[in-house]
Design a protein around this motif. Structure first.
Motif, mmCIF file in Angstrom:
data_model
loop_
_atom_site.group_PDB
_atom_site.id
_atom_site.type_symbol
_atom_site.label_atom_id
_atom_site.label_comp_id
_atom_site.label_asym_id
_atom_site.label_seq_id
_atom_site.Cartn_x
_atom_site.Cartn_y
_atom_site.Cartn_z
ATOM 1 N N ASN A 38 32.134 -60.075 6.223
ATOM 2 C CA ASN A 38 33.000 -58.979 6.650
ATOM 3 C C ASN A 38 32.838 -58.591 8.120
ATOM 4 O O ASN A 38 33.547 -57.734 8.605
ATOM 5 N N LYS A 90 43.356 -60.685 -2.127
ATOM 6 C CA LYS A 90 43.375 -59.291 -1.665
ATOM 7 C C LYS A 90 42.460 -59.116 -0.466
ATOM 8 O O LYS A 90 42.815 -58.499 0.528
ATOM 9 N N TYR A 91 41.256 -59.675 -0.599
ATOM 10 C CA TYR A 91 40.290 -59.599 0.497
ATOM 11 C C TYR A 91 40.829 -60.304 1.737
ATOM 12 O O TYR A 91 40.727 -59.797 2.853
ATOM 13 N N ASP A 126 43.414 -58.370 3.630
ATOM 14 C CA ASP A 126 42.781 -57.276 4.358
ATOM 15 C C ASP A 126 42.086 -57.771 5.624
ATOM 16 O O ASP A 126 42.249 -57.214 6.713
ATOM 17 N N MET A 138 44.546 -58.967 8.256
ATOM 18 C CA MET A 138 45.206 -57.805 8.873
ATOM 19 C C MET A 138 44.324 -57.210 9.971
ATOM 20 O O MET A 138 44.801 -56.851 11.042
ATOM 21 N N GLN A 139 43.029 -57.119 9.660
ATOM 22 C CA GLN A 139 42.085 -56.573 10.648
ATOM 23 C C GLN A 139 42.032 -57.447 11.892
ATOM 24 O O GLN A 139 41.991 -56.958 13.018
#
Ligand code: C2E
Ligand code: CA
Ligand code: CA
Ligand code: CA
Length: 280
Positions: free
Chosen positions: A126, A160-161, A164, A167-168
């Protein structure tokens, strides 16, 4: 006879032992490869089919082994993935490529985007977004020139991850994200629409059969139609022949990459090719 517990003890046949010895040697070689500066990035041109211009490149990692010469990423990337070293090496690739693009810009080269392949393990961390932002900051590169390639299966592992995370990354200004090896995994079309992506890369395995294999023809045409209906570009990889090129052009493919243009080249040779074609 054997216990496949946490230690992973197994019995090996003699061949497997040699395989393991080779594998261990490879692992220890790889552990030192970064500090010994044995990794090199090669660049393979991507050409816009509309005007024949080299619009960018894909960065492809090579290992210059002291005894074995150039080792193909197919051999060592899976090992780096397993040992976790891919995170460090992947970061080195990103940094090397961003630095390279900057120095080409400083030399007033025609504008180029360079795509870096991300590994599954990198995407799962992450802090990937922070790492990319830091490298862009350190190298002073405008994020529009960095392109990322993520495989279809990496995205579908945890869609889903992935949505996300991408997008970041996009929010940091990295707007060019391509889906690699498209068609070889199982994409959910509803997710495909949600990923902040820019292009689909038509896998070489489908391009290989062009222009004769009926299944490959159908798949290539379907991928191009799908991509365009989602407002995505299509990049065909592994293009080797004039026939393949003609088919792709006639069927609306946007960008090609393959030996027909050039093999992956060391940075200087790539730059020279860009200059030569720019003058003609
Ligand atoms: P990929 O991302 O699908 O890259 C395309 C591969 O096709 C490259 O192999 C390229 O040299 C080869 N290729 C391109 N055009 C042609 C052609 O016309 N004919 C043929 N026969 N081959 C062509 P390469 O460089 O050996 O890389 C293999 C794979 O290793 C890549 O597949 C990618 O998955 C991985 N890889 C390479 N560099 C990196 C990296 O920096 N990071 C990560 N995570 N993976 C990398
Ligand atoms: Ca790729
Ligand atoms: Ca690919
Ligand atoms: Ca491929």
């Amino acid at each position: 006879v054997k216990q496949e517990g946490g230690n992973g003890y197994r019995f090996f046949t003699p061949e497997m032992n040699t395989l393991t010895a080779g594998r261990l040697e490879m692992e220890s070689g790889l552990r030192r490869a970064l500090e010994r500066e044995e990794f090199v990035v090669y660049y393979q041109p991507k050409v816009d089919l509309e005007n024949g211009v080299i619009i960018g490149a894909e960065a492809l990692l090579r290992w210059k082994h002291p005894d074995r010469g150039l080792v193909s990423p197919g051999e060592f990337i899976p090992i780096l993935e397993e040992t976790g070293q891919i995170e460090q090496v992947g970061e080195w690739v990103l940094k090397t490529v961003c630095t390279q693009i900057r120095s080409w810009q400083d030399a007033a080269m025609p504008s180029l985007n360079v795509a870096v392949n991300l590994s599954g393990r990198q995407l799962q961390r992450n802090n990937l977004c922070t790492t990319i932002a830091r490298i862009l900051e350190e190298t002073g590169l405008d994020p529009r020139f960095l392109e990322l390639e993520v495989t279809e299966s990496m995205l579908m592992h945890d869609p889903k991850y992935a949505v996300d995370m991408l997008m970041q990354i996009r929010a940091k200004g990295v707007v060019h994200i391509d889906v690699d090896d498209f068609g070889t995994g199982y994409s959910s079309l509803s997710y495909l629409k949600r990923f902040p992506i820019d292009a689909l890369k038509l896998d070489k395995s489908f391009v290989d059969g062009l222009p004769h294999d009926e299944d490959d023809i159908a798949i290539c045409q379907a991928v191009i139609a799908l991509a365009h209906s989602l407002k995505l570009r299509v990049i065909a990889e592994g293009v080797e022949s004039d026939d393949q090129l003609a088919f792709l052009r006639n069927n609306g493919c946007d960008v090609i990459q393959g030996y027909i243009v050039s093999r992956p080249l060391p940075a200087d040779a790539f730059a020279q090719l860009v200059w030569e074609r720019h003058q003609n």
